[in-house]
Design a protein around this motif. Structure first.
Motif, short mmCIF file in Angstrom:
data_model
loop_
_atom_site.label_atom_id
_atom_site.label_comp_id
_atom_site.label_asym_id
_atom_site.label_seq_id
_atom_site.Cartn_x
_atom_site.Cartn_y
_atom_site.Cartn_z
N ALA A 49 -10.46 0.35 -6.15
CA ALA A 49 -9.73 -0.92 -6.24
C ALA A 49 -10.14 -1.88 -5.13
CB ALA A 49 -8.23 -0.66 -6.19
N ARG A 50 -10.31 -1.38 -3.93
CA ARG A 50 -10.71 -2.25 -2.83
C ARG A 50 -12.03 -2.95 -3.13
NH1 ARG A 50 -8.63 -1.82 2.45
NH2 ARG A 50 -10.71 -2.36 3.22
N ALA A 51 -12.97 -2.23 -3.70
CA ALA A 51 -14.27 -2.82 -4.03
C ALA A 51 -14.13 -3.96 -5.04
CB ALA A 51 -15.20 -1.74 -4.57
N LEU A 52 -13.21 -3.80 -5.99
CA LEU A 52 -13.01 -4.83 -7.00
C LEU A 52 -12.20 -6.01 -6.45
CD1 LEU A 52 -12.19 -2.56 -10.08
CD2 LEU A 52 -14.27 -3.89 -9.72
N TYR A 53 -11.16 -5.71 -5.70
CA TYR A 53 -10.29 -6.78 -5.17
C TYR A 53 -11.02 -7.64 -4.15
CZ TYR A 53 -5.85 -5.54 -7.35
OH TYR A 53 -4.84 -5.34 -8.26
N GLU A 54 -11.94 -7.05 -3.44
CA GLU A 54 -12.66 -7.79 -2.40
C GLU A 54 -13.35 -9.02 -2.97
OE1 GLU A 54 -15.85 -6.96 1.21
OE2 GLU A 54 -15.54 -5.45 -0.35
N THR A 55 -13.90 -8.90 -4.16
CA THR A 55 -14.69 -10.00 -4.71
C THR A 55 -14.12 -10.61 -5.99
OG1 THR A 55 -16.05 -8.39 -5.93
CG2 THR A 55 -16.84 -9.09 -3.76
N LYS A 56 -13.21 -9.91 -6.67
CA LYS A 56 -12.77 -10.38 -7.99
C LYS A 56 -11.31 -10.80 -8.07
CE LYS A 56 -16.17 -7.73 -10.67
NZ LYS A 56 -16.35 -6.76 -11.79
N ALA A 57 -10.48 -10.39 -7.13
CA ALA A 57 -9.04 -10.67 -7.22
C ALA A 57 -8.76 -12.13 -6.87
CB ALA A 57 -8.27 -9.75 -6.29
N THR A 58 -8.02 -12.80 -7.73
CA THR A 58 -7.62 -14.18 -7.51
C THR A 58 -6.18 -14.39 -7.96
OG1 THR A 58 -8.43 -14.88 -9.69
CG2 THR A 58 -9.96 -15.08 -7.83
N LEU A 59 -5.54 -15.41 -7.40
CA LEU A 59 -4.21 -15.76 -7.84
C LEU A 59 -4.28 -16.57 -9.13
CD1 LEU A 59 -2.36 -16.78 -4.55
CD2 LEU A 59 -2.47 -14.54 -5.67
N ARG A 60 -3.23 -16.51 -9.91
CA ARG A 60 -3.17 -17.31 -11.13
C ARG A 60 -2.99 -18.78 -10.77
NH1 ARG A 60 1.09 -14.81 -15.18
NH2 ARG A 60 0.28 -16.56 -16.39
N PRO A 61 -3.58 -19.68 -11.55
CA PRO A 61 -3.46 -21.11 -11.25
C PRO A 61 -2.00 -21.54 -11.12
CG PRO A 61 -5.11 -20.75 -12.95
CD PRO A 61 -4.44 -19.42 -12.73
N ALA A 113 -7.81 -6.21 1.19
CA ALA A 113 -9.25 -6.30 0.99
C ALA A 113 -9.66 -7.63 0.35
CB ALA A 113 -9.73 -5.14 0.11
N MET A 114 -8.70 -8.37 -0.20
CA MET A 114 -9.03 -9.62 -0.89
C MET A 114 -9.60 -10.66 0.06
SD MET A 114 -5.97 -10.24 -3.65
CE MET A 114 -4.72 -10.33 -2.38
N ARG A 115 -10.64 -11.29 -0.37
CA ARG A 115 -11.22 -12.38 0.42
C ARG A 115 -10.63 -13.72 0.02
NH1 ARG A 115 -17.69 -10.96 -0.09
NH2 ARG A 115 -17.68 -9.00 1.13
N SER A 116 -10.09 -13.81 -1.19
CA SER A 116 -9.67 -15.10 -1.73
C SER A 116 -8.33 -15.58 -1.20
CB SER A 116 -9.59 -15.02 -3.26
OG SER A 116 -8.64 -14.05 -3.67
N VAL A 117 -7.52 -14.69 -0.65
CA VAL A 117 -6.18 -15.09 -0.22
C VAL A 117 -5.67 -14.16 0.87
CG1 VAL A 117 -5.06 -13.67 -1.99
CG2 VAL A 117 -3.86 -15.64 -1.06
N ASP A 118 -4.88 -14.72 1.78
CA ASP A 118 -4.23 -13.95 2.84
C ASP A 118 -2.74 -13.88 2.51
OD1 ASP A 118 -3.10 -12.87 5.10
OD2 ASP A 118 -3.90 -14.36 6.50
N PHE A 159 3.48 -15.04 2.24
CA PHE A 159 4.82 -14.46 2.12
C PHE A 159 5.47 -14.23 3.48
CE2 PHE A 159 2.75 -13.24 -1.85
CZ PHE A 159 3.72 -13.63 -2.77
N ASP A 160 6.79 -14.40 3.50
CA ASP A 160 7.56 -14.10 4.72
C ASP A 160 7.58 -12.60 4.98
OD1 ASP A 160 8.66 -16.79 5.47
OD2 ASP A 160 9.45 -16.66 3.44
N VAL A 161 7.73 -11.81 3.92
CA VAL A 161 7.73 -10.35 4.04
C VAL A 161 6.98 -9.74 2.87
CG1 VAL A 161 9.92 -10.30 5.29
CG2 VAL A 161 9.93 -10.06 2.81
N ARG A 162 6.45 -8.54 3.10
CA ARG A 162 5.79 -7.77 2.04
C ARG A 162 6.43 -6.40 1.95
NH1 ARG A 162 -0.55 -8.16 3.45
NH2 ARG A 162 -0.58 -6.42 1.97
N VAL A 163 6.76 -5.99 0.73
CA VAL A 163 7.34 -4.67 0.50
C VAL A 163 6.45 -3.92 -0.47
CG1 VAL A 163 9.39 -3.38 -0.18
CG2 VAL A 163 9.64 -5.66 0.82
N HIS A 164 5.90 -2.80 -0.02
CA HIS A 164 5.02 -1.98 -0.85
C HIS A 164 5.76 -0.71 -1.24
CE1 HIS A 164 1.30 -4.32 -0.15
NE2 HIS A 164 1.93 -4.67 0.96
N ALA A 165 5.85 -0.47 -2.54
CA ALA A 165 6.66 0.65 -3.04
C ALA A 165 6.24 1.98 -2.43
CB ALA A 165 6.56 0.71 -4.57
#
Length: 231
Positions: A91-103, A132-137, A142-148
């Motif tokens: 997943a990291r390999a894919l998210y690094e270059t392909k993950a983007t937010l929806r318009p 790993a995403m390059r497209s967004v920090d 977000f003020d907080v992040r919660v990971h299940a």
């Protein structure tokens, strides 16, 4: 009768809620196909065909719980840790270059924060994958992040939304949750939050079923004012 999209959008701006909680994959990001790619490659390497039921189940389980489910369902000899590490690597390999937010998603979240509405991310995805995403920090958005996985919970229970509300210092009943998965939307409702279903465009989503189980509905983030002006 379920209200129309236009009526729903009017509830989203100006905000009538005190805090907002967002799912990631499918809801604000165009990443569902990336996970299908991971699932197909992982199962294919073991001579197993992926099916819709399996994919939908993983959506609410996250890494560790999903790995246990996969091992038990298919009788795999691997450990939970080994499966999680393989998934994260792929997943990291894919998210690094392909993950983007929806318009329009970023513009809406930014508009909420500018208006003083705190926002949280609540996801079954792993922190390492999203970082790993390059497209967004995401820490900037977000003020907080919660990971299940970090809480040891899944999205077929309301815990992740209750924790997000707690971190935002808001009562669950004053929060809105944006979700694209039916089981997760039902859990958010059990937490006491207002729930907005979001059309993901993923073939695994049943929009009619999700819409009938949520309070509001959104087809496109760009439908929300003032997002359309800046998306």
């Amino acid at each position: 009768m379920t209200p129309s999209t236009g009526q729903d959008v009017r509830h989203l701006w100006p905000p009538t809620f005190k805090a907002a909680i967002f799912d990631f994959d499918g809801t604000i990001a165009t990443t569902a196909p990336l996970w299908h790619e991971v699932d197909r490659a992982f199962l294919g390497a073991r001579g197993i065909a992926m099916d819709v039921e399996y994919s939908r189940r993983l959506n609410i389980l996250g890494f560790a719980a999903g790995a246990r489910y996969t091992i038990e369902r298919y009788g795999l000899p691997e450990s939970v840790e080994d499966v999680c590490l393989e998934w994260e690597r792929m997943a990291r390999a894919l998210y690094e270059t392909k993950a983007t937010l929806r318009p329009g998603a970023y513009a809406y979240i930014r508009a909420l924060r500018d208006r003083g509405v705190p926002v949280a991310l609540a996801t079954t995805n792993g922190r390492g994958v999203l970082d790993a995403m390059r497209s967004v920090d995401l820490d900037e958005i977000f003020d907080v992040r919660v990971h299940a996985g970090e809480l040891g919970v899944t999205k077929d229970a309301p815990d992740i939304y209750l924790k997000a509300a707690e971190l935002l210092q808001a009562s669950p009943s004053s929060c809105i949750v944006f979700e694209d998965i039916l089981a997760a939307a039902r859990s958010a409702r059990r937490a006491g939050a207002l729930v907005c279903g979001v059309r993901s465009g993923d073939a695994n989503q049943d929009p009619h079923e999700l819409r009938s189980n949520t309070d509001l509905w959104l087809d496109d983030w760009r439908d929300i004012a003032p997002v359309g002006k800046c998306a």
